[in-house]
Write an enzyme that holds these catalytic residues in place. Structure first.
Site, PDB file in Angstrom:
ATOM      1  N   SER A 147       0.992  -1.168  -0.003  1.00 47.65           N
ATOM      2  CA  SER A 147       0.049   0.129   0.032  1.00 47.65           C
ATOM      3  C   SER A 147       0.986   1.256   0.053  1.00 47.65           C
ATOM      4  O   SER A 147       1.892   1.084   0.590  1.00 47.65           O
ATOM      5  CB  SER A 147      -0.934   0.032   1.372  1.00 47.65           C
ATOM      6  OG  SER A 147      -1.475   1.317   1.552  1.00 47.65           O
ATOM      7  N   GLU A 158      -7.191 -10.770  -6.681  1.00 49.80           N
ATOM      8  CA  GLU A 158      -8.409 -10.053  -6.541  1.00 49.80           C
ATOM      9  C   GLU A 158      -8.596  -9.694  -8.072  1.00 49.80           C
ATOM     10  O   GLU A 158      -9.732  -9.500  -8.463  1.00 49.80           O
ATOM     11  CB  GLU A 158      -7.914  -8.833  -5.886  1.00 49.80           C
ATOM     12  CG  GLU A 158      -8.066  -9.074  -4.475  1.00 49.80           C
ATOM     13  CD  GLU A 158      -7.550  -7.808  -3.408  1.00 49.80           C
ATOM     14  OE1 GLU A 158      -7.483  -6.589  -3.962  1.00 49.80           O
ATOM     15  OE2 GLU A 158      -7.515  -8.098  -2.512  1.00 49.80           O
TER      16      GLU A 158
END
Ligand code: ARG
Length: 472
Positions: free
Chosen positions: A285, A298
């Site tokens: 992140s 994902e």
């Protein structure tokens, strides 16, 4: 791409037209931006057609030689990235034909004898799709081989099996992975089956009604490796059901990998912690330094949406079309190409990702302790001692309630505690003996499900061996 915007109508079909199309219409109706992907197939199909025309005496031997020489050069130009794709020439077919004529003259103009772009494009797509299916089948095989390795290594690794996402019964991680193997086996069957219907030759149908030249369709089919010819010219130039089938098979494959991805994501969540994925499939992140996100699974889950979308696109494209060819069909290519690209990339990535799964066996075992996973085994034990199943179910439910109050798992009860917990069910307590602790353990539970399709480690190893043999 050169966009020559000459005001002169110079298109292959423009003889009867008195005004040129606008640049916007030209761009709107052109497909060369995307159908140039089928250039190799287009050339292959043209060469087979030309060979047949010469054999049948429809064109001369010199024409064929010229066409072959010209096509060899065009192929070379395409491979080198030097071919000048031109928007004015609308699509891959007209671009190549025009270049051929520039290179070899009249022979190039004879190539289209007894043929239409309608049967030409249908042939090109089928050739292209056949290659894509073959590649996909190989990639499914690679994925399966890697999956089998991980399943075998974990044939006896206990984990909770879930229903309703609640701990249900012990299974092995290998058994769980083998569920995805079975799904992929059916996926491969679907692609192989779809390939049979892809592999039929439309060429010879011409625009829609066939042709008056003495063509030999069987010869062309053989040249191009088709199993048979399409038997109705109207159907052959118009239907795209084979492409729809391919997209349906792709949607199901992606749906399976999407489910697998959802599990990988869940297992990798620190709340669950059953596995870790290799760093190369994750990203960090930009704001939270501690994060390691499972981006690849994902995205697989996300890309399933676009593949499903392509299936709906093609179904919708087809549903209102009268016989025979309509320009609507030009819209079949982008969804088809995108679907094949997505499936191919996804399979490539997945095969590698599976080898990067680090199994956290302790976390799986800990989770098993928290859900009374062997409760069914306890009930089965009582049934085998003669208690009717419904009474056994009730007795074990009482034991679970008692374990809840005590804050322990079933195997941690003493024999007396277990009997006391079931006291209200007549016949239950006296059927409990010391051997009950054999079935309350995870290993005992796993080993007892020892039949084909069951989770016993022995069966999982047998399933892996069977699968390996079938893959040979
Ligand atoms: N580019 C067209 C397609 O993709 C080729 C066939 C064109 N045929 C026609 N009659 N306009 O479908």
């Amino acid at each position: 791409m050169t966009d020559t915007t000459s005001s002169q109508p110079a298109k292959a079909w423009s003889g009867r037209f008195t005004e040129p199309v606008s640049d916007l219409v030209k761009r709107y109706t052109a497909s060369v931006f995307f159908d140039q992907r089928m250039a190799r197939q287009d050339i292959r199909g043209s060469l087979a057609h030309a060979k047949m025309l010469a054999r049948q005496g429809i064109i001369g031997a010199q024409d064929l030689a010229d066409i072959e020489r010209g096509m060899a050069q065009i192929l070379d130009e395409i491979e080198r990235g030097e071919f000048g794709w031109n928007l004015d020439d609308e699509d891959v077919h007209l671009n190549i034909e025009k270049r051929l004529t520039a290179l070899v003259g009249d022979a190039g103009k004879r190539l289209h004898t007894g043929r239409s772009r309608n049967d030409q494009v249908a042939t090109d797509i089928r050739l292209w799709l056949r290659d894509a299916i073959d590649q996909i089948l190989t990639l499914i095989g690679d994925f399966q081989k890697n999956l089998l390795d991980v399943a075998e290594a974990n044939a006896a690794t206990p984990m909770p099996g879930f229903t309703h996402l609640q701990v249900a019964q012990p299974v092995t991680f290998g058994h769980h992975l083998m569920a995805y193997f079975e799904m992929s086996r059916r996926d491969a069957e679907r692609f192989a089956d779809c390939r049979k219907r892809v592999n039929r030759l439309p060429l010879g149908s011409a625009a829609l009604a066939g042709t008056s030249y003495p063509i030999d369709r069987e010869f062309v089919a053989q040249e191009l490796g088709f199993d048979e010819v399409c038997y109705n010219s109207l159907d052959a130039v118009s239907d795209r059901d084979f492409a729809i089938e391919f997209c349906a098979a792709s949607s199901l494959l992606m749906t399976h990998l999407s489910r697998f991805s959802e599990e990988l994501i869940l297992w990798m969540s620190p709340r669950v912690g059953f596995i870790d994925l290799a760093d190369r499939f994750c990203t960090g992140s930009s704001i939270m330094p501690q994060k390691k996100n499972p981006d690849v699974p994902e995205l697989v889950r996300g890309k399933t949406g676009r593949v499903n979308g392509s299936l709906i696109s093609l179904l919708t494209l087809m549903k209102g079309q009268p016989l025979a060819y309509n320009k609507d069909n030009q819209e079949d290519k982008e969804p088809l190409f995108d679907t094949a690209d997505t499936v191919i990339d996804t399979l490539r990535i997945y095969a590698d990702m599976i080898t990067g799964i680090r199994v956290k066996a302790d976390a799986m075992r800990d989770a098993l302790k928290q859900g009374y996973a062997t409760a069914t085994d306890l009930a089965d034990y009582l049934v085998k001692k003669g208690l009717p199943f419904r009474d056994a179910h009730e007795a074990v439910a009482l034991a679970v309630r008692a374990a809840d109050v005590k804050g322990c798992d079933l195997p941690q009860f003493s024999l007396d505690e277990l009997r006391a917990a079931m006291a209200h069910v007549p016949g239950a307590p006296e059927r409990l003996q010391d051997d009950v602790f054999g079935v309350l353990t995870v290993e005992g539970s796993l080993a007892s499900r020892n039949h084909i399709g069951g989770t016993a480690p022995e069966q999982v190893r047998a399933a892996v061996a069977r699968a390996r043999a079938a893959l040979q």
